[in-house]
Scaffold this active site. Structure first.
Site, PDB file in Angstrom:
ATOM      1  CB  THR A   1      -9.096  -0.677  -8.051  1.00  0.00           C
ATOM      2  OG1 THR A   1      -9.008  -0.082  -7.474  1.00  0.00           O
ATOM      3  CG2 THR A   1      -8.714  -1.952  -7.684  1.00  0.00           C
TER       4      THR A   1
ATOM      5  NE  ARG B   1      -4.637   1.692   0.895  1.00  0.00           N
ATOM      6  CZ  ARG B   1      -5.080   1.620  -0.271  1.00  0.00           C
ATOM      7  NH1 ARG B   1      -5.359   1.518  -0.922  1.00  0.00           N
ATOM      8  NH2 ARG B   1      -6.498   2.470   0.796  1.00  0.00           N
TER       9      ARG B   1
ATOM     10  N   GLY C   1     -13.580  -1.365  -7.362  1.00  0.00           N
ATOM     11  CA  GLY C   1     -14.929  -0.766  -7.416  1.00  0.00           C
ATOM     12  C   GLY C   1     -14.628   0.069  -6.602  1.00  0.00           C
TER      13      GLY C   1
ATOM     14  CD  GLU D   1      -9.229   6.000  -5.145  1.00  0.00           C
ATOM     15  OE1 GLU D   1      -9.882   5.063  -5.047  1.00  0.00           O
ATOM     16  OE2 GLU D   1      -9.253   7.109  -5.488  1.00  0.00           O
TER      17      GLU D   1
ATOM     18  CB  SER E   1      -7.411  -0.062   1.188  1.00  0.00           C
ATOM     19  OG  SER E   1      -7.397  -0.780   0.187  1.00  0.00           O
TER      20      SER E   1
HETATM   21  N1  GLY Z   1      -8.021   2.970  -3.761  1.00  0.00           N
HETATM   22  C1  GLY Z   1      -9.181   2.109  -3.817  1.00  0.00           C
HETATM   23  C2  GLY Z   1      -9.096   0.930  -2.743  1.00  0.00           C
HETATM   24  O1  GLY Z   1      -8.295   1.522  -1.837  1.00  0.00           O
HETATM   25  O2  GLY Z   1     -10.032   1.119  -1.839  1.00  0.00           O
END
Ligand code: GLY
Length: 588
Positions: A409, A119, A494, A429, A473
């Site tokens: 995503t 991440r 999504g 993102e 996330s």
């Molecule tokens: N940016 C999408 C997520 O991490 O849920």
């Protein structure tokens, strides 16, 4: 009710002109409709079977790159690297080396399940006020997203390198060949990519390098069917292939990333070369929740994916969904309200647990989920869904989170011939991330997954911005285990809809006996922390009046999941890709 889908895919032009004015909940609908990741097409898909190996990704070129590596004797980790590098080229709106990812990994030799956290992190120079104006009010969503301010330290390259060093088989350099060749020789722009560029052109044209790549010399956006080359990306990959991850995290590439972030016109950020040089991947234990004869395992904090999905499944396990079936209103009431309760807990408690205390175990405790499930024992929708009090030895009670996560995503699943399994969800993102492009790749806007507000009425929000912290996330890469063996690798893109897409597919397959493809195709009906969202132009719309009689608010909208799943049985692999996107399964 029959579940044959008939869809009209494009959003109406009038919806696309709606303004997005703030982060308030009532802006969710217009913001989603503006999101460039909204549905653009539907192709027919059929499940694919194989005996040896399988790759299921959101893009045919990427699946082919992974497959080629597996044909050459590579393992799942090798194929993951090749697949990801091509996704960053051919599906650049969704993921890439400028972003981050979570990977759930089953190591067949060790018979061990683990997860890798790649991440993005917040730069050391941020403050909790990053996304607030001078009056302390949250910025408008796209004012925060577009530019350097939203860019977190990318994690995907380090994730690929770290896992390849430990588990890879083929030479690192070899894994770059498919993407480098394709970037040099060109790939055919897909209808989805072309439509998304067209929709997002105002944002994409703000940055010189981004404009130069996604628009032709005459100013027209790239078109479906056009061949697009990316020599800069090929060169970036060549350097990482030759020198490993440090070619990305230090030296000229790192300097260029920092420069692009800090000089982004109108909205610069604070990323530094120190942020890049010190970035670390974290291996974390999988978070698992029992469901009937299965264990649903995935990514714990900083993702809310496995905890929220585990809570939904844990509550549903107290009800006979297989007897009720998909045509029963009670089934959807239970799914909807279990999800509302889980999202209430998510909003209060879930964030990066390296930074804030979290009741990670309590949220999935049997007794707690039994109490929460008992709230669903009704014939009406819950009047309100509030966060509960999971067992926890910490006194802090957080304020509710306010982050707005739009659809974006990519997800892929891989099984190699040694039966190692990967379920990986990967992202920059928002569609096209921050829109800032450097050296042939887009930089993420992952920091807008933090809550823009840091406190509410003096109470801190767990998912507030802090230096070095990972934004919460919703990504839910999942491996479902049965009798100690992987049964299913699954996940979806999504935004915060991911959790509902995966939950629906699991219930449809595990409880309602649908095969994998039918389960994915089943119209999406999600409930996060507001209205019951029904997939537009599908038979889901027919549930609207019935759900309203139970007391739900209902909203019909695009819900374009992108589930890529692989089911493992002793002799066979069965793979399915979501017809709502451009996915492809390749197997041998
Ligand atoms: N940016 C999408 C997520 O991490 O849920």
């Amino acid at each position: 009710m029959e579940w044959n889908q008939h869809r009209i895919a494009l959003l109406s032009a009038c919806l696309l002109t709606l303004p997005v004015t703030s982060l308030a909940k009532d802006n969710q609908q217009s913001a989603d409709q503006l999101a460039p990741e909204a549905a653009t097409g539907l192709t027919e898909q059929q499940a694919v079977t194989g005996k040896n190996w399988m790759v299921a990704s959101a893009n045919p070129y990427a699946s082919e790159a992974g497959a080629e590596i597996l044909r050459q004797g590579g393992n799942a980790i090798d194929a993951m690297v090749a697949t990801q590098l091509v996704l960053g080229l051919t599906e650049p709106q969704s993921s890439g080396i400028g972003g981050g990812a979570f990977m759930v990994y089953w190591d067949q030799k060790k018979k061990a399940l683990t997860t890798f956290d790649g991440r993005e992190t917040a730069p050391f120079a941020v403050t909790p006020l990053l996304f607030q104006d001078e009056k302390g009010q949250p910025l408008k969503f796209f004012d925060a997203v577009v530019g350097g301010r939203s860019v977190g330290t990318p994690g995907t390259v380090r994730l690929m390198w770290y896992t390849h060093q430990r588990h890879g088989k083929l030479d690192w350099k070899k894994l770059f060949e498919p993407a480098i060749t394709l970037a040099k020789e060109g790939f055919v722009v897909s209808p989805r990519l072309a439509a998304l560029v067209e929709k997002d052109k105002a944002h994409l044209q703000r940055f010189e390098a981004t404009k130069a790549y996604f628009f032709n010399e005459d100013g027209t956006p790239i078109q479906a069917g056009q061949t697009l080359k990316n020599p800069e990306y090929a060169d970036t990959l060549r350097q990482i292939a030759e020198r490993g991850a440090s070619a990305f995290y230090t030296g000229e590439i790192a300097k260029d990333i920092v420069k692009a972030v800090r000089t982004a016109p109108g909205n610069p950020g604070v990323l530094s070369t120190m942020d890049l040089a010190t970035y670390q991947v974290k291996e974390r234990p999988a978070v698992c929740a029992p469901y009937r004869q299965y264990e649903v395992c995935g990514m714990g904090p900083p993702s809310s994916g496995a905890l929220t999905l585990g809570q939904i499944m844990g509550m549903l396990s107290h009800y006979p969904l297989s007897d009720l079936g998909p045509d029963n209103l009670t089934s959807w009431r239970l799914l909807g309200d279990a999800s509302r309760l889980a999202f209430a807990d998510r909003g209060r408690y879930m964030a990066d647990s390296d930074y804030v205390p979290m009741p990670t175990k309590g949220l999935l405790a049997d007794d707690y989920l039994q109490q929460r499930a008992a709230l669903l024992n009704s014939d009406q929708a819950l009047a309100k869904a509030e966060a509960g009090n999971p067992p926890w030895d910490h006194a802090m009670r957080y304020a509710m989170d306010e982050s707005l996560e739009l659809p974006s995503t990519s997800h892929f699943s891989i099984v190699d011939k040694g039966r190692n399994v990967i379920s990986m969800t990967t992202t920059i993102e928002n569609g096209f991330g921050s829109r800032v492009m450097v050296r042939g790749f887009l930089l993420n806007n992952e920091l807008t997954d933090f809550s823009f507000r840091s406190h509410d009425n003096g109470n801190p929000i767990a998912n507030r911005v802090e230096p070095g912290k990972r934004p919460r996330s919703s990504m839910a890469p999942t491996i479902v285990m049965q009798k100690g063996k992987p049964y299913l690798a699954i996940g979806s893109p999504g935004g915060s809809q991911i959790i509902g897409y995966v939950a629906k597919t699991l219930v449809a397959h595990l409880d309602w006996g649908m095969d994998l493809q039918q389960a994915i195709n089943l119209p999406n009906m999600n409930n996060r922390f507001g209205p019951f969202e029904l997939e537009a132009n599908t038979e889901a719309e027919q549930w609207a009046p019935k759900l309203e009689t139970l007391g739900f608010k209902v909203q019909v909208k695009e819900l374009n999941s992108g589930v890529q799943a692989i089911k493992l049985s002793d002799k066979t692999l069965t793979g399915a890709a979501d017809p709502r996107r451009e996915g492809k399964v390749i197997a041998k």
